[in-house]
Design an enzyme around this catalytic site. Structure first.
Site, PDB file in Angstrom:
ATOM      1  CE1 TYR A 197      -3.855   2.252   0.357  1.00 42.33           C
ATOM      2  CE2 TYR A 197      -2.736   3.162   2.266  1.00 42.33           C
ATOM      3  CZ  TYR A 197      -3.746   3.223   1.332  1.00 42.33           C
ATOM      4  OH  TYR A 197      -4.644   4.259   1.360  1.00 42.33           O
ATOM      5  N   PRO A 237       3.097   3.203  12.333  1.00 43.78           N
ATOM      6  CG  PRO A 237       2.563   4.515  10.489  1.00 43.78           C
ATOM      7  CD  PRO A 237       2.181   3.244  11.187  1.00 43.78           C
TER       8      PRO A 237
END
Length: 342
Positions: free
Chosen positions: A173, A300
């Protein structure tokens, strides 16, 4: 030889639309294609564009993550057309604008079929650009904040090149969208295609897939089912959540503006995962627990858009606060999960 080389590097003017679009037999409407238009954001974009009686909207979707249910109120409308189509195959159609949204956007879906995901990002984008080139259409790509990876700069401006794992489980992605951005600019420079690139940040609202693994839909579904809210460790990682109506407004402003982008479209209000869980618990079901679970690879640590460019270039900033948007999403989930109010 030098002349040939110089000719090859010359930026070409934008291609002209098909002469058929300007014939006396054609209506002067704006014909708009939305790839992935049966999905969460795409279907809300359809709703907004259909408000303008000068717009004809065509949706192309393979229903991998989208649903015809999201578009049921438009099926049969004379200005609306729905095509079951996979963007990894070429599409022959006459349009003036292309919103290229098609791609699985949830980790559950793109990890389930990573090859399909990167094919959609690369081959799908090539096909949409090929269509834009043939008919002289302007094209907007919904890229993603994932191009920034696990950012070392906070908040993230468009000038930041990112910190991405090119071979991780999310790279189909992340890197797929980076390639899509590259293709957009290469077609712009080489063929004169009019392009727009939006880097969209976490978006939430009605019509999200209930079990798609994204944090807001997870928490709301768990709260309505009376289950513990599962926060991935350590819980201090942050995200910024933009309500879908604000997102759609930003995309339309970008498409109709004069800047190619990329431009960040997102809400700079930043929350830790624990803060989000506590907010959902307070608003929906105060009796449930919050439980910490193991995290997934390459998650993240922080994510927050710098929207200075969107404010300056588009005159755009989000209006809906998280505490206003969550109850609207809750109502939609209650209906779909058949959970009555006490």
């Amino acid at each position: 030889m030098a002349a040939t080389s110089e000719k090859q590097n010359t930026t070409k003017p934008p291609p002209s639309p098909s002469p058929l679009r300007n014939s006396k037999f054609c209506q002067p409407n704006m014909r708009i294609l939305i790839s992935g238009g049966a999905g969460f954001i795409g279907s809300h974009l359809v709703d907004k564009l259909m408000e303008n009686e000068k717009n004809e909207v065509v949706v192309a979707d393979n229903y991998f993550t989208g649903s015809k249910e999201n578009l049921k109120k438009w099926i049969g409308h004379p200005r609306f057309e729905l095509i079951r189509h996979d963007v990894t195959e070429p599409l022959l159609i006459e349009v003036d604008r292309i919103y290229h949204l098609a791609c699985p956007a949830s980790p559950i879906f793109y990890k389930y079929n990573p090859v399909k995901t990167i094919k959609t990002n690369v081959i799908g984008t090539l096909n949409m650009l090929g269509l834009a080139k043939r008919v002289g259409a302007r094209i907007l790509l919904t890229s993603t904040s994932e191009v920034y990876g696990d950012p070392l700069i906070h908040p993230q401006p468009e000038s930041y090149w990112g910190n991405v794992n090119p071979i991780g489980v999310r790279s189909c992605y992340d890197e797929g969208k980076r390639v899509a951005e590259t293709l957009m600019f290469d077609y712009h420079r080489q063929h004169g295609i009019e392009i727009r690139i939006a880097r969209i940040f976490n978006t939430y609202g009605p019509r999200m897939n209930i079990d798609d693994g994204r944090v807001v839909s997870n928490f709301i579904a768990q709260a309505l089912r009376g289950e513990a809210l599962t926060v991935q460790k350590p819980g201090t990682q942050t995200r910024s959540f933009c309500y879908v109506s604000d997102m759609v407004d930003g995309l339309i402003r970008l498409m109709e503006g004069n800047d190619t982008g990329p431009i960040n479209i997102g809400n700079p209000g930043e929350f830790t995962m624990v803060e989000l869980a506590e907010t959902v618990k307070e608003l929906i079901n105060p009796s449930i627990e919050i439980k910490m679970v193991e995290n997934t690879p390459d998650d993240p640590r922080q994510r927050k858009p710098d929207i200075s460019k969107a404010k300056e270039v588009l005159g755009w900033e989000p209006k809906v606060k998280l505490r206003e948007g969550l109850p609207l999403m809750e109502e939609d989930f209650r209906l779909r999960l058949n959970v009555p109010r006490n």
